[in-house]
Design a protein around this motif. Sequence first.
Motif, PDB file in Angstrom:
ATOM      1  N   HIS A   1       0.829  -1.207   0.000  1.00  0.00           N
ATOM      2  CA  HIS A   1       0.000   0.000   0.000  1.00  0.00           C
ATOM      3  C   HIS A   1       0.865   1.259   0.000  1.00  0.00           C
ATOM      4  CE1 HIS A   1      -2.915  -3.027   1.284  1.00  0.00           C
ATOM      5  NE2 HIS A   1      -3.881  -2.196   0.905  1.00  0.00           N
TER       6      HIS A   1
ATOM      7  N   TRP B   1      -3.285   6.866  -5.131  1.00  0.00           N
ATOM      8  CA  TRP B   1      -3.436   5.551  -5.750  1.00  0.00           C
ATOM      9  C   TRP B   1      -3.494   5.668  -7.274  1.00  0.00           C
ATOM     10  CZ3 TRP B   1      -3.173   0.730  -3.733  1.00  0.00           C
ATOM     11  CH2 TRP B   1      -3.185   0.611  -2.347  1.00  0.00           C
TER      12      TRP B   1
ATOM     13  N   LEU C   1      -0.106   4.966   0.897  1.00  0.00           N
ATOM     14  CA  LEU C   1      -0.918   5.820   0.037  1.00  0.00           C
ATOM     15  C   LEU C   1      -2.239   6.080   0.743  1.00  0.00           C
ATOM     16  CD1 LEU C   1      -0.228   3.969  -3.339  1.00  0.00           C
ATOM     17  CD2 LEU C   1       0.839   6.079  -2.534  1.00  0.00           C
TER      18      LEU C   1
END
Length: 365
Positions: free
Chosen positions: A148, A249, A243
Amino acid sequence: MSSALAQYDNFVVKNVSTISTLESSLRSMTWFLPGRFKDADLVSETLSAILNIISLYHDALLARVVKSDPHWKPILPTPLHTKYTRTWSDKDVLYKWAARALEVTRFTQLLLEMVMRRKLSSRAKWRGIFLLETVKAILRFILLRSTHRPLLSPPIPERDIDPASLTPSSIHSSPTLAPTTPSSSPPQTPDHLKNNRIPLQPSALMFTPPPPPRADTSVEDYLLPKALTTASVRPSLQLVKPLSSLQDWVAEVIYIIRPLVYVTMLTTGKHKDRALVTTFALELLSRNLRRVPSPSSAVERDEYARRDRDLVWYLVRGFIWDSYTRPRIESIAESVATKPMIGALSMIIRDWIPLVDDYYYYTAL
């Protein structure tokens, strides 16, 4: 099989300095092979791919040797990139194998393209390149899903061990590590000083006042880069922040899919100029959408700086290469061809220009 592998590992650790020197020498030689004989480019790339894969195994082996001995600790702080990627490799098995698979694919992609160009039709070759880019995109999405966080390149730890300092007897120790506890025995007096009964006369330098302080900051300039920073003591997983917003993203997803979009447009055989413009627009869009890292986020700032430097590669792609860059490089090569000492540079440049023309992965995204 396991016994043979153990013997090889033992041999590598005992001779790591020699092997590292050999790897470096062979890797340098691959730059001069293209154009020397028939299929020299294939031989050069085969050697380069094998060296990169073997070096990847050697890096993992040395890291395992260092980690297995708890009595040693690093003399210098571990690089932040290595600290971050090694923590993820140890924490998440899926991340470790996806990162390794991505690196092996990157090491062998040009070699596979060379084989496909010799054995397959042009259309089949581009389908193979599309398949390779699809695999790389899937692996990058696996890494993104695991962390992530923005992807780093390379996603695996880099070698941070000095092979020259690893002695043959230190099979279970690291070459850049020092003992955690100092020796308890006092230093011995040299033999030529044991019978010395004559007192040392005071030197005139002992009564000389010290010189005035100078404004020389060379020592400080040398030590400051090696001083610990807030990032050095920060937990590894916090070196890159997750993020957090949809915009973050989207920026990372665009960055991942842009090579696949470029190859898809090239595979159709139409609007090749438009493919380069579209991919460059995606690159700029991702750059504008990505977040601005804080001054303390050194790892993320270094990654974004690398991405910005990679924009220079667009000068050797598509119509920019055909109409602008290649004519100027050929002109430079022609002008230095008759010059002493640097005339060999002209020959190397001329041998490499056809490779940039013929192969996608020489200047791939």
